[in-house]
Design an enzyme around this catalytic site. Structure first.
Site, PDB file in Angstrom:
ATOM      1  N   PRO A 166       0.894  -1.164   0.028  1.00  0.00           N
ATOM      2  CA  PRO A 166      -0.010  -0.009   0.024  1.00  0.00           C
ATOM      3  C   PRO A 166       0.868   1.271  -0.008  1.00  0.00           C
ATOM      4  CG  PRO A 166      -0.842  -1.559   1.672  1.00  0.00           C
ATOM      5  CD  PRO A 166       0.683  -2.281   1.141  1.00  0.00           C
ATOM      6  N   TYR A 167       1.909   1.336   0.909  1.00  0.00           N
ATOM      7  CA  TYR A 167       2.713   2.390   0.857  1.00  0.00           C
ATOM      8  C   TYR A 167       3.352   2.762  -0.271  1.00  0.00           C
ATOM      9  CZ  TYR A 167       6.949   5.297   1.786  1.00  0.00           C
ATOM     10  OH  TYR A 167       7.975   6.165   1.823  1.00  0.00           O
ATOM     11  N   ALA A 168       4.174   1.629  -0.944  1.00  0.00           N
ATOM     12  CA  ALA A 168       4.733   1.861  -2.372  1.00  0.00           C
ATOM     13  C   ALA A 168       3.669   2.277  -3.565  1.00  0.00           C
ATOM     14  CB  ALA A 168       5.530   0.457  -2.725  1.00  0.00           C
TER      15      ALA A 168
END
Length: 262
Positions: A166-168
């Site tokens: 999700p972050y990437a």
């Protein structure tokens, strides 16, 4: 919010420019604020934690720089707009901006990521940056007329990122927004670029190194320079991209990663 002095006219990479830095209370943002001020900019720092902002502003002023702060919450569009308007109130224009604000979430395979964590990282890193960048573009167009913006992405956005899905993905969205804004507003003289830091010794990474030293050591082994960056090194790349020395550079996502992506 603190008081202000007029922008300085001394020599420096960013001499005479008014700079807004979102997410400037600590880490890369705080390092960038100190550097931009040393390079001649009048800096306005924005973040949620007033005590951190006040400390950095105090350091800059003690060193002879021009600095102020405004409070801003990247999950609140009204707060972001108010922060940009306060820059205009303080200095009557906006020339350059660094969008560093963002959050990470615990490393985990995608199937273990909760909906709540997904929504949080998306609202800050993607939606918050979108709202910041568009507010800054409107302000630059209405005041300075031309300028530059740098968005902080991540080397994790440039390839598959196990444990960081999700972050990437939010950071890859940042790259797309950067490229689109560069194409849309380049004809008006507004340059928009991104930097993609590799392993950088911010507070978050230092804590990770304490908790999982093998993980950070592995990243350093994969990095040709065999070490992590200090926040100042990332700030230097942002300063150059925002300066007139990068006048023909736009739409770029520049890895600042010690060769990790080579």
């Amino acid at each position: 919010m603190t008081g202000t002095k007029a922008p300085g006219n001394g020599a420096g990479l960013l001499a005479g420019k008014v700079a807004l830095l979102m997410g400037a209370g600590r880490g890369i943002g705080a390092s960038a604020a100190r550097l931009f001020a040393r390079e001649g900019a009048a800096v306005v720092l924005a973040a949620r934690t007033e005590s951190e902002l006040a400390d950095v502003v105090g350091e800059i002023r003690d060193g002879g720089g021009t600095a102020d702060y405004v409070l801003a919450d990247l999950t609140d569009g009204g707060s972001i707009q108010a922060a940009v308007e306060n820059v205009i109130r303080l200095h009557a224009r906006l020339d350059v901006a660094l969008n560093n604000g963002g959050i990470s979430i615990p490393h985990t395979p995608m199937v273990n990521a909760t909906e709540q964590k997904f929504d949080l990282v998306t609202s800050v890193n993607y939606r918050g940056l979108f709202l910041s960048m568009t507010a800054e573009i409107r302000a630059i167009r209405a005041t300075a007329g031309s300028g530059a913006i740098v968005n902080v992405s991540s080397v994790g956005s440039l390839r598959g990122a196990p444990g960081l899905g999700p972050y990437a993905a939010t950071k890859r969205a940042v790259n797309s927004l950067t490229e689109t804004a560069a194409v849309e507003y380049g004809p008006e003289g507004i340059r928009v670029n991104a930097i993609a830091p590799g392993t950088t010794m911010t507070g978050v990474i230092r804590q990770w190194a304490d908790d999982e030293p093998a993980a950070v050591e592995r990243l350093n082994t994969l990095t040709p320079l065999r070490r992590a960056a200090e926040p100042d090194e990332i700030a230097e790349a942002a300063a150059w991209l925002l300066s007139d020395r990068a006048s023909f550079v736009t739409g770029v996502c520049l890895p600042v990663d010690g060769g990790l992506r080579a």
